[in-house]
Design a protein around this motif. Structure first.
Motif, PDB file in Angstrom:
ATOM      1  N   THR A  92       0.512  -1.497   0.276  1.00 42.20           N
ATOM      2  CA  THR A  92      -0.432  -0.079  -0.043  1.00 42.20           C
ATOM      3  C   THR A  92       0.307   1.428   0.254  1.00 42.20           C
ATOM      4  OG1 THR A  92      -1.345  -1.044   0.857  1.00 42.20           O
ATOM      5  CG2 THR A  92      -1.579   1.541   1.729  1.00 42.20           C
ATOM      6  N   SER A 138       0.984   3.801  -2.791  1.00 44.35           N
ATOM      7  CA  SER A 138       1.046   5.449  -3.247  1.00 44.35           C
ATOM      8  C   SER A 138       1.966   6.142  -3.102  1.00 44.35           C
ATOM      9  CB  SER A 138       0.732   5.329  -1.319  1.00 44.35           C
ATOM     10  OG  SER A 138       0.835   7.144  -1.144  1.00 44.35           O
ATOM     11  N   ASN A 187       2.070   9.576  -5.933  1.00 46.67           N
ATOM     12  CA  ASN A 187       2.150  10.708  -5.653  1.00 46.67           C
ATOM     13  C   ASN A 187       3.594  11.015  -6.367  1.00 46.67           C
ATOM     14  OD1 ASN A 187       0.609  11.040  -2.864  1.00 46.67           O
ATOM     15  ND2 ASN A 187       2.236  10.062  -2.373  1.00 46.67           N
TER      16      ASN A 187
END
Length: 388
Positions: free
Chosen positions: A151, A155, A159
């Motif tokens: 995860t 992420s 970004n």
């Protein structure tokens, strides 16, 4: 194909050579002072951390950790090594010698002269170190194993430029070799740029950490062929990898986990490549920009690998092609250790994107139909044009 680990018998450890892990930091400080005096004829001695890092490409903290990591396998073997003056080599001496050989790219003779030993000793100590790093350091080079870890990776990738559910970036580089004229298998290693080379394929996370490494294949193979011969390909095709939670883009449209790669790789449900061609529509052109920005992390990682561990940076003179994959793997593990240790030496590095100068990207025309549809939907989603 990749580094092949032979079976190894555990040997009894000589207790006199075992260092207590808690004493490594203090022991290293004392050793460094003596080492500076020893090499005073080669370089200007200095006790500063900057000088230490310029010599070994790691901080003292990381050096201490590496020593503790390889202590048991390196010191358990009966063979002892010595300098030309007869003084026995300590664990610190051996690790320092191996790191210097791997990071400087200097010849065996050059490293031997620097340390005041023989080129044969440099060769044997470096190989022992490579074996020890492979034996004790592989936990630093692993595919993410927990939901939290994957995860975090997704992420961080999102970004960068908004690509969702991305788990890695794949790239390859060539380790160039100068082979003996008498080598009957020379042509098997001749790549498309007429260099003799060995291929290194890596999958990188957003922190430039290697998560999967394949090496050992000759430069005659293209990127798609190397991929298809890897365990990653088999496991991903069977749904055993990149099989985590799918991302719901819109009602009825889901995106599975995937990695990104350039146009030299096939377009697959779990490997997204950029659109090919000129004068692409805005949606596809914008997707390619996002895709490039995301996969640049792999370019940077390979550039850093070669910049720091310079034994694989230039043209290797008549390397042992059976041992070279394990040397490459050791450099990849060391690369990850520096990242895992949050080594300050990374702050001083000037990062580049170039790791294969002179090599132009290949083009693979293989494209899975379902993967093509998924890429189109992802491009529309990123542009805000995918209808619910």
């Amino acid at each position: 194909m990749g580094p092949i680990r032979g079976s190894k018998k555990k040997r009894k450890i000589d207790n006199e050579n075992v260092l207590v892990c808690g004493s490594f930091e203090e022991g290293c400080a004392d050793w460094w002072e003596q080492f500076c005096k020893q090499i005073a004829g080669s370089v200007s001695p200095s006790k500063s951390p900057d000088h230490f890092e310029s010599v070994f490409k790691v901080s003292r903290k990381t050096f201490n950790y590496i020593c503790s990591l390889v202590n048991e396998p390196m010191m358990a073997k009966a063979t002892s090594f010595a300098f030309l003056n007869g003084k026995s080599m300590s664990l610190y001496d051996q690790v320092a010698l191996a790191l210097r050989r791997l990071s400087s790219g200097d010849s065996l003779t050059g490293v031997a002269n620097y340390f005041g030993t023989s080129h044969i000793t440099v060769s044997h100590v470096t190989w022992r170190f490579v074996e020890a790093i492979e034996e004790r350091g592989l936990h630093h080079l692993q595919w993410p194993s927990t939901d939290y870890e994957i995860t975090q990776i997704k992420s961080k990738f999102e970004n960068i430029r908004g690509l969702p559910n991305c788990c890695g970036a794949i790239d390859t580089t060539h380790i160039m070799m100068l082979l003996a004229v008498t080598d009957k298998n020379n042509n098997a290693w001749l790549d498309r740029m007429d260099n003799h080379s060995m291929i290194l394929q890596v999958i990188v996370d957003p922190d430039m950490r290697f998560r999967d490494v394949v090496t050992g294949w000759p430069g005659t193979l293209d990127d798609a062929s190397v991929l298809q011969k890897s365990s990653l390909f088999d496991r991903s095709e069977k749904g055993e990898r990149l099989n985590g939670k799918k991302l719901k883009l819109t009602e009825g449209t889901e995106l599975q986990e995937y990695i990104v790669g350039d146009s030299s790789f096939p377009l697959l449900p779990w490997l997204i490549t950029p659109y090919q061609g000129q004068d692409l529509p805005e949606t596809k052109s914008e997707f390619n920009k996002r895709h490039l920005a995301t996969r640049l992390v792999a370019h940077r990682a390979l550039a850093r690998l070669k910049d720091v561990w310079r034994i694989i940076h230039g043209v290797m003179w008549r390397p042992d092609k059976n041992r070279l994959p394990r040397v490459i793997l050791a450099c990849c593990i060391l690369h990850n250790i520096v990242i895992d240790m949050k080594d300050d030496v990374l702050d001083e590095l000037i990062l580049t994107h170039q790791h294969d100068p002179g090599y132009r990207s290949e083009v693979c025309d293989m494209a899975d139909k379902n993967a093509s549809i998924s890429r189109d939907k992802l491009a529309l989603y990123l542009s805000g044009r995918l209808a619910a």
